[in-house]
Scaffold this motif. Structure first.
Motif, PDB file in Angstrom:
ATOM      1  N   LEU A  11       0.832  -1.209   0.000  1.00  0.00           N
ATOM      2  CA  LEU A  11       0.000   0.000   0.000  1.00  0.00           C
ATOM      3  C   LEU A  11       0.863   1.254   0.000  1.00  0.00           C
ATOM      4  O   LEU A  11       0.537   2.241  -0.674  1.00  0.00           O
ATOM      5  N   ARG A  12       1.974   1.239   0.713  1.00  0.00           N
ATOM      6  CA  ARG A  12       2.879   2.392   0.747  1.00  0.00           C
ATOM      7  C   ARG A  12       3.422   2.675  -0.660  1.00  0.00           C
ATOM      8  O   ARG A  12       3.379   3.815  -1.139  1.00  0.00           O
ATOM      9  N   ILE A  13       3.900   1.644  -1.340  1.00  0.00           N
ATOM     10  CA  ILE A  13       4.445   1.822  -2.682  1.00  0.00           C
ATOM     11  C   ILE A  13       3.343   2.277  -3.648  1.00  0.00           C
ATOM     12  O   ILE A  13       3.554   3.173  -4.470  1.00  0.00           O
ATOM     13  N   SER A  14       2.161   1.686  -3.542  1.00  0.00           N
ATOM     14  CA  SER A  14       1.035   2.058  -4.407  1.00  0.00           C
ATOM     15  C   SER A  14       0.699   3.539  -4.244  1.00  0.00           C
ATOM     16  O   SER A  14       0.451   4.243  -5.233  1.00  0.00           O
ATOM     17  N   ARG A  15       0.694   4.010  -3.011  1.00  0.00           N
ATOM     18  CA  ARG A  15       0.422   5.424  -2.727  1.00  0.00           C
ATOM     19  C   ARG A  15       1.517   6.298  -3.341  1.00  0.00           C
ATOM     20  O   ARG A  15       1.237   7.295  -4.000  1.00  0.00           O
ATOM     21  N   GLU A  16       2.780   5.900  -3.142  1.00  0.00           N
ATOM     22  CA  GLU A  16       3.893   6.675  -3.687  1.00  0.00           C
ATOM     23  C   GLU A  16       3.871   6.724  -5.211  1.00  0.00           C
ATOM     24  O   GLU A  16       4.290   7.715  -5.801  1.00  0.00           O
ATOM     25  N   LEU A  17       3.372   5.676  -5.848  1.00  0.00           N
ATOM     26  CA  LEU A  17       3.280   5.645  -7.311  1.00  0.00           C
ATOM     27  C   LEU A  17       2.129   6.520  -7.822  1.00  0.00           C
ATOM     28  O   LEU A  17       1.983   6.698  -9.030  1.00  0.00           O
ATOM     29  N   GLY A  18       1.309   7.036  -6.897  1.00  0.00           N
ATOM     30  CA  GLY A  18       0.265   7.987  -7.257  1.00  0.00           C
ATOM     31  C   GLY A  18      -1.089   7.412  -7.597  1.00  0.00           C
ATOM     32  O   GLY A  18      -1.961   8.136  -8.081  1.00  0.00           O
ATOM     33  N   TYR A  19      -1.301   6.138  -7.333  1.00  0.00           N
ATOM     34  CA  TYR A  19      -2.600   5.538  -7.658  1.00  0.00           C
ATOM     35  C   TYR A  19      -3.667   5.976  -6.659  1.00  0.00           C
ATOM     36  O   TYR A  19      -3.382   6.230  -5.500  1.00  0.00           O
ATOM     37  N   ALA A  20      -4.907   6.047  -7.159  1.00  0.00           N
ATOM     38  CA  ALA A  20      -6.024   6.492  -6.337  1.00  0.00           C
ATOM     39  C   ALA A  20      -6.418   5.456  -5.295  1.00  0.00           C
ATOM     40  O   ALA A  20      -6.751   5.809  -4.158  1.00  0.00           O
ATOM     41  N   ALA A  21      -6.390   4.175  -5.682  1.00  0.00           N
ATOM     42  CA  ALA A  21      -6.926   3.147  -4.801  1.00  0.00           C
ATOM     43  C   ALA A  21      -6.436   1.761  -5.186  1.00  0.00           C
ATOM     44  O   ALA A  21      -6.032   1.529  -6.327  1.00  0.00           O
ATOM     45  N   VAL A  22      -6.521   0.857  -4.203  1.00  0.00           N
ATOM     46  CA  VAL A  22      -6.294  -0.571  -4.419  1.00  0.00           C
ATOM     47  C   VAL A  22      -7.611  -1.269  -4.113  1.00  0.00           C
ATOM     48  O   VAL A  22      -8.237  -0.999  -3.077  1.00  0.00           O
ATOM     49  N   MET A  23      -8.021  -2.174  -4.980  1.00  0.00           N
ATOM     50  CA  MET A  23      -9.258  -2.933  -4.782  1.00  0.00           C
ATOM     51  C   MET A  23      -8.932  -4.412  -4.709  1.00  0.00           C
ATOM     52  O   MET A  23      -7.890  -4.858  -5.195  1.00  0.00           O
ATOM     53  N   LEU A  24      -9.835  -5.153  -4.081  1.00  0.00           N
ATOM     54  CA  LEU A  24      -9.630  -6.593  -3.952  1.00  0.00           C
ATOM     55  C   LEU A  24     -10.921  -7.312  -3.664  1.00  0.00           C
ATOM     56  O   LEU A  24     -11.915  -6.708  -3.282  1.00  0.00           O
ATOM     57  N   ILE A  25     -10.860  -8.604  -3.853  1.00  0.00           N
ATOM     58  CA  ILE A  25     -11.894  -9.523  -3.393  1.00  0.00           C
ATOM     59  C   ILE A  25     -11.206 -10.313  -2.291  1.00  0.00           C
ATOM     60  O   ILE A  25     -10.227 -11.019  -2.552  1.00  0.00           O
ATOM     61  N   GLY A  26     -11.670 -10.168  -1.056  1.00  0.00           N
ATOM     62  CA  GLY A  26     -10.953 -10.804   0.036  1.00  0.00           C
ATOM     63  C   GLY A  26     -11.775 -10.947   1.296  1.00  0.00           C
ATOM     64  O   GLY A  26     -12.935 -10.527   1.366  1.00  0.00           O
ATOM     65  N   HIS A  27     -11.150 -11.512   2.301  1.00  0.00           N
ATOM     66  CA  HIS A  27     -11.828 -11.827   3.556  1.00  0.00           C
ATOM     67  C   HIS A  27     -12.194 -10.555   4.321  1.00  0.00           C
ATOM     68  O   HIS A  27     -11.326  -9.759   4.655  1.00  0.00           O
ATOM     69  N   PRO A  28     -13.497 -10.369   4.611  1.00  0.00           N
ATOM     70  CA  PRO A  28     -13.941  -9.128   5.252  1.00  0.00           C
ATOM     71  C   PRO A  28     -13.474  -8.952   6.705  1.00  0.00           C
ATOM     72  O   PRO A  28     -13.559  -7.856   7.246  1.00  0.00           O
ATOM     73  N   ALA A  29     -12.944  -9.995   7.315  1.00  0.00           N
ATOM     74  CA  ALA A  29     -12.430  -9.848   8.677  1.00  0.00           C
ATOM     75  C   ALA A  29     -10.940  -9.480   8.676  1.00  0.00           C
ATOM     76  O   ALA A  29     -10.425  -9.041   9.699  1.00  0.00           O
ATOM     77  N   TYR A  30     -10.249  -9.644   7.557  1.00  0.00           N
ATOM     78  CA  TYR A  30      -8.805  -9.410   7.508  1.00  0.00           C
ATOM     79  C   TYR A  30      -8.439  -8.034   6.948  1.00  0.00           C
ATOM     80  O   TYR A  30      -7.674  -7.284   7.544  1.00  0.00           O
ATOM     81  N   TYR A  31      -8.961  -7.695   5.794  1.00  0.00           N
ATOM     82  CA  TYR A  31      -8.489  -6.519   5.070  1.00  0.00           C
ATOM     83  C   TYR A  31      -8.904  -5.160   5.642  1.00  0.00           C
ATOM     84  O   TYR A  31      -8.170  -4.177   5.437  1.00  0.00           O
ATOM     85  N   PRO A  32     -10.016  -5.027   6.358  1.00  0.00           N
ATOM     86  CA  PRO A  32     -10.351  -3.704   6.913  1.00  0.00           C
ATOM     87  C   PRO A  32      -9.265  -3.111   7.827  1.00  0.00           C
ATOM     88  O   PRO A  32      -9.125  -1.888   7.897  1.00  0.00           O
ATOM     89  N   ARG A  33      -8.448  -3.922   8.467  1.00  0.00           N
ATOM     90  CA  ARG A  33      -7.388  -3.380   9.330  1.00  0.00           C
ATOM     91  C   ARG A  33      -6.365  -2.560   8.553  1.00  0.00           C
ATOM     92  O   ARG A  33      -5.606  -1.801   9.139  1.00  0.00           O
TER      93      ARG A  33
END
Length: 173
Positions: free
Chosen positions: A104-126
């Protein structure tokens, strides 16, 4: 366990493949997905990252690649995360979290607006992921419950809504 989080190199690919197969119940689907993404125009080498132990063992791997949100004639560039894999013997030790934070840090530095995924709702919100449909972003390509289709806003989602389209490298998953 001392870890180094770094960008994957071509020399790592066989070891990464082994981690992917082990992490996903000895199935090759995710390893094949990673191979297809690496060959695609959506591949971003800086976002194929791994966790390496002090002994040189690859303990985990994360891949984030390009996708688009389509709204009429507009194409909004975004990122998608798939897969995140940690060797079974190394799970629940914080490796996945370290990979996520770095990705996520690298993605932000590269200037992207967002990262999306299909994943476990108990894990990724953190990590800041929230249901994507609340942002006006739909997923029609795959039938999944709302709570597993998530977005992490990086540099702002203002003006971005529509349908997420995974690239062709994801076909067949």
């Amino acid at each position: 366990m001392t870890l180094r989080i770094r960008m994957e190199t071509a020399d790592d690919r066989d070891k990464v493949r082994a981690v992917l197969v082990q992490a996903f119940d000895n199935r090759e689907d995710e390893a094949l997905l990673v191979e297809r993404i690496r060959r695609s125009p959506e591949f971003i080498p800086e976002l194929s990252i791994l966790a390496e132990t002090s002994s040189g063992e690859i303990a985990g791997h994360l891949l984030i690649s390009k996708a688009v949100v389509v709204e009429g004639d507009l194409r909004h560039p975004v990122l998608v995360l798939a897969p995140l894999a940690v060797k079974p013997a190394c799970q629940k030790s914080g490796i996945g979290s370290r990979l996520m934070e770095e990705g996520l840090r690298i993605s932000r530095e590269l200037g992207y607006a967002a990262v999306m995924l299909i994943g476990h709702p108990a894990y990724y919100p953190r990590f800041g992921f929230k249901p994507a449909r609340a942002y006006g972003i739909e997923l029609k390509q795959y039938e999944v419950p709302d709570e597993v289709f998530m977005v992490c806003e990086l540099n702002g989602l203002e003006g971005i809504s529509g349908e997420l389209r995974y690239p062709a490298s994801f076909d067949g998953i």
